[in-house]
Design an enzyme around this catalytic site. Sequence first.
Site, PDB file in Angstrom:
ATOM      1  N   ASP A  25      31.800  -2.731 -58.325  1.00 18.72           N
ATOM      2  CA  ASP A  25      30.579  -2.032 -59.313  1.00 18.72           C
ATOM      3  C   ASP A  25      30.300  -2.051 -60.462  1.00 18.72           C
ATOM      4  O   ASP A  25      31.484  -2.955 -61.589  1.00 18.72           O
ATOM      5  CB  ASP A  25      31.535  -0.329 -59.347  1.00 18.72           C
ATOM      6  CG  ASP A  25      31.001   0.770 -60.048  1.00 18.72           C
ATOM      7  OD1 ASP A  25      29.740   0.216 -60.401  1.00 18.72           O
ATOM      8  OD2 ASP A  25      31.580   1.079 -60.320  1.00 18.72           O
ATOM      9  N   ASP A  29      29.583   3.895 -60.819  1.00 17.41           N
ATOM     10  CA  ASP A  29      29.632   5.281 -60.543  1.00 17.41           C
ATOM     11  C   ASP A  29      31.150   4.911 -59.129  1.00 17.41           C
ATOM     12  O   ASP A  29      30.916   6.128 -58.471  1.00 17.41           O
ATOM     13  CB  ASP A  29      28.280   5.308 -59.670  1.00 17.41           C
ATOM     14  CG  ASP A  29      27.716   3.927 -59.320  1.00 17.41           C
ATOM     15  OD1 ASP A  29      28.399   3.100 -58.505  1.00 17.41           O
ATOM     16  OD2 ASP A  29      26.384   3.773 -58.555  1.00 17.41           O
ATOM     17  N   ASP A  33      27.790  -3.266 -56.621  1.00 20.66           N
ATOM     18  CA  ASP A  33      26.733  -3.038 -56.446  1.00 20.66           C
ATOM     19  C   ASP A  33      26.082  -4.903 -56.664  1.00 20.66           C
ATOM     20  O   ASP A  33      27.234  -5.752 -56.238  1.00 20.66           O
ATOM     21  CB  ASP A  33      25.995  -2.485 -57.388  1.00 20.66           C
ATOM     22  CG  ASP A  33      26.664  -2.581 -58.598  1.00 20.66           C
ATOM     23  OD1 ASP A  33      27.148  -3.498 -59.233  1.00 20.66           O
ATOM     24  OD2 ASP A  33      27.127  -1.331 -59.118  1.00 20.66           O
ATOM     25  N   ASP A 102      21.455  -9.181 -44.003  1.00 18.11           N
ATOM     26  CA  ASP A 102      21.878  -8.144 -42.913  1.00 18.11           C
ATOM     27  C   ASP A 102      21.083  -7.974 -42.557  1.00 18.11           C
ATOM     28  O   ASP A 102      20.178  -6.712 -43.127  1.00 18.11           O
ATOM     29  CB  ASP A 102      23.616  -7.160 -43.376  1.00 18.11           C
ATOM     30  CG  ASP A 102      23.771  -6.850 -41.779  1.00 18.11           C
ATOM     31  OD1 ASP A 102      23.508  -7.018 -40.549  1.00 18.11           O
ATOM     32  OD2 ASP A 102      25.054  -6.516 -41.890  1.00 18.11           O
ATOM     33  N   ASP A 204      22.042  -6.950 -36.675  1.00 18.19           N
ATOM     34  CA  ASP A 204      22.584  -6.181 -36.170  1.00 18.19           C
ATOM     35  C   ASP A 204      22.678  -6.224 -34.751  1.00 18.19           C
ATOM     36  O   ASP A 204      21.131  -5.836 -34.418  1.00 18.19           O
ATOM     37  CB  ASP A 204      22.520  -5.588 -37.274  1.00 18.19           C
ATOM     38  CG  ASP A 204      23.122  -3.947 -36.863  1.00 18.19           C
ATOM     39  OD1 ASP A 204      24.510  -4.115 -37.167  1.00 18.19           O
ATOM     40  OD2 ASP A 204      23.043  -3.153 -36.603  1.00 18.19           O
ATOM     41  N   GLU A 271      24.567 -11.036 -33.240  1.00 12.46           N
ATOM     42  CA  GLU A 271      26.021 -10.514 -33.277  1.00 12.46           C
ATOM     43  C   GLU A 271      26.030  -9.789 -31.890  1.00 12.46           C
ATOM     44  O   GLU A 271      24.583  -8.756 -31.337  1.00 12.46           O
ATOM     45  CB  GLU A 271      25.586  -8.054 -34.421  1.00 12.46           C
ATOM     46  CG  GLU A 271      26.895  -7.946 -33.806  1.00 12.46           C
ATOM     47  CD  GLU A 271      27.228  -6.119 -34.738  1.00 12.46           C
ATOM     48  OE1 GLU A 271      28.344  -5.993 -34.441  1.00 12.46           O
ATOM     49  OE2 GLU A 271      26.085  -5.791 -34.913  1.00 12.46           O
ATOM     50  N   HIS A 333      33.258  -6.172 -41.538  1.00 17.70           N
ATOM     51  CA  HIS A 333      33.736  -4.362 -41.480  1.00 17.70           C
ATOM     52  C   HIS A 333      33.857  -3.334 -40.810  1.00 17.70           C
ATOM     53  O   HIS A 333      33.772  -2.161 -41.190  1.00 17.70           O
ATOM     54  CB  HIS A 333      32.162  -4.076 -42.588  1.00 17.70           C
ATOM     55  CG  HIS A 333      30.981  -3.631 -41.513  1.00 17.70           C
ATOM     56  ND1 HIS A 333      30.581  -5.468 -41.053  1.00 17.70           N
ATOM     57  CD2 HIS A 333      30.270  -2.942 -40.560  1.00 17.70           C
ATOM     58  CE1 HIS A 333      29.737  -4.940 -40.372  1.00 17.70           C
ATOM     59  NE2 HIS A 333      29.621  -3.990 -40.708  1.00 17.70           N
ATOM     60  N   ASP A 334      33.755  -4.004 -39.436  1.00 17.16           N
ATOM     61  CA  ASP A 334      34.015  -2.905 -38.501  1.00 17.16           C
ATOM     62  C   ASP A 334      35.941  -2.503 -37.780  1.00 17.16           C
ATOM     63  O   ASP A 334      35.565  -2.699 -37.024  1.00 17.16           O
ATOM     64  CB  ASP A 334      32.609  -2.976 -37.319  1.00 17.16           C
ATOM     65  CG  ASP A 334      31.765  -2.585 -37.913  1.00 17.16           C
ATOM     66  OD1 ASP A 334      31.598  -1.716 -38.857  1.00 17.16           O
ATOM     67  OD2 ASP A 334      30.710  -3.412 -36.902  1.00 17.16           O
TER      68      ASP A 334
END
Length: 527
Positions: A25, A29, A33, A102, A204, A271, A333-334
């Site tokens: 970050d 926040d 980013d 992605d 994806d 994917e 990430h999954d």
Amino acid sequence: MSERNDHPWWERGTVYQIYPRSFQDSDGDGVGDLAGIERRLDHVASLGVDAIWLSPIFPSPMADFGYDVADYCGVEPLFGDLAGFDRLLAAAHARGLKLLLDFVPNHTSDRHPWFVESRRGPDSAKRDWYIWRDPAPDGGPPNNWISDFGGSAWEYDAASGQYYLHAFLKQQPDLNWRNPAVKAAMLDVMRFWFDRGVDGFRIDVLWHIVKAEGFPDNPPNPDWRPGITERDRLIQQHSTDQPEAHAIAAEMRALADGYGAGAEGRVLIGEIFLPNDRHARWYGTPERPQVHLPFNFQLIENAWDAAGLRAMIAAYEASLPPHGWPNWVIGSHDAPRIAARIGEAQARVAAMLLLTLRGTPTLYQGDEIGIGEVDIPPERVRDPQELRQPGIGIGRDRSRTPMPWDASPFAGFSSAEPWLPLNPDWPLRNVAAQDRDAGSMLVLYRRLLALRRAHPALSIGDFRLLEAADGVLAYERRHGEEVLRVALNMTRRAITFHWAGDALASTLDGDPELGMLYADEGLIFRP
């Protein structure tokens, strides 16, 4: 090294996945980013990887954290803007890093202008950009298809009296790829980013993009039982992997190759979760190729034992077409963190396996420091998959926690409370601490990646499985006159293993011992 460079970069190189919300970050926040990623590029470059893949950065209502795209040619303000993206791309290229985006072609956000227009009614100019159907005779959904997030894959629209299809959340309506206008618009999206200088796409759920004509019911799955995700009640026979999707993948490949197909050309990574025979079809043919790399998730999906992995590797290698290049991943990430799944000691062995098998490895952020299990309190769960089907172990937040950089407040990730909890051991398990520790996971990854770069046998060499004692996975890599061998003890006990020669790397501290492998030891040696 000239022979190594004859191979495309995506064959000889390594990809590093960044989940932008959780990398760094820059504006306080609590959410990562693009400027934060740019700030941390030196860490990525120091690993010795060749490319970064960014999970979606496009404008999005964040119902599924960026996989619900509201504008394919912009940047989500939470992450920055197009000028910031251009700076990041230039900074990555200046460090010799490729950058992949992605691409999410199966569905948009329900707030995308295309769907807003489509939803105006049956006479809308974009009605058939999405998949609308009349109710079944009983007034219910048109068929029995189940969303990947549970519940019906159809959402009723009272204003028009029809249902629209969503393979995921109702906020993610599926595009109609049988409509030539949709295909043309999405190929234009790819051109937009290629023209901007991106080096490729991870695509994806590529195998989802075309559905069977007539929308027949999917057959029931006889192996389903309670405690398994609701999606798996049915076999997705008619809602995924349709023959027409391969022609679309070939068009995407032709577009990418038009921007350069040589050693430094663009790359498409699809994917695709399918059995080997169907998975291999996504390579296409030499005359009409499809994606360069259909993602191979089998190191994530299979039990962690030497005999099973040996059989899996052999079957996968045998399934590849002659022009197909293999690839491997151990985290995303999954998926659950590799260190959480098999323990930190074996995660070191997994690192050696990932970076010495034949094929392109993809490394997920945080695995290089061995982030393990992170419990997410119920009140902090953000993942819609876990919120819709709690308690069955499919939550993804645990793999998306912020990257711990140092021992300062909030682990150097942010000056504010992060959007998800940090790993509980972050004061000790962070990049700065491991950078100072010669025996750390981070240093191991750097050593392995350096070996991969220095030895073409490890990056582009031939591959042969070797016989070994129970509990040991062993194989040989060969390129020209160079022969290297890898032996991985996938148990927590010492095992007799007769080897001789020069040891290049061990997953353990200290010197390897001739004639054996210590518990949890992986070894690379020159016989």
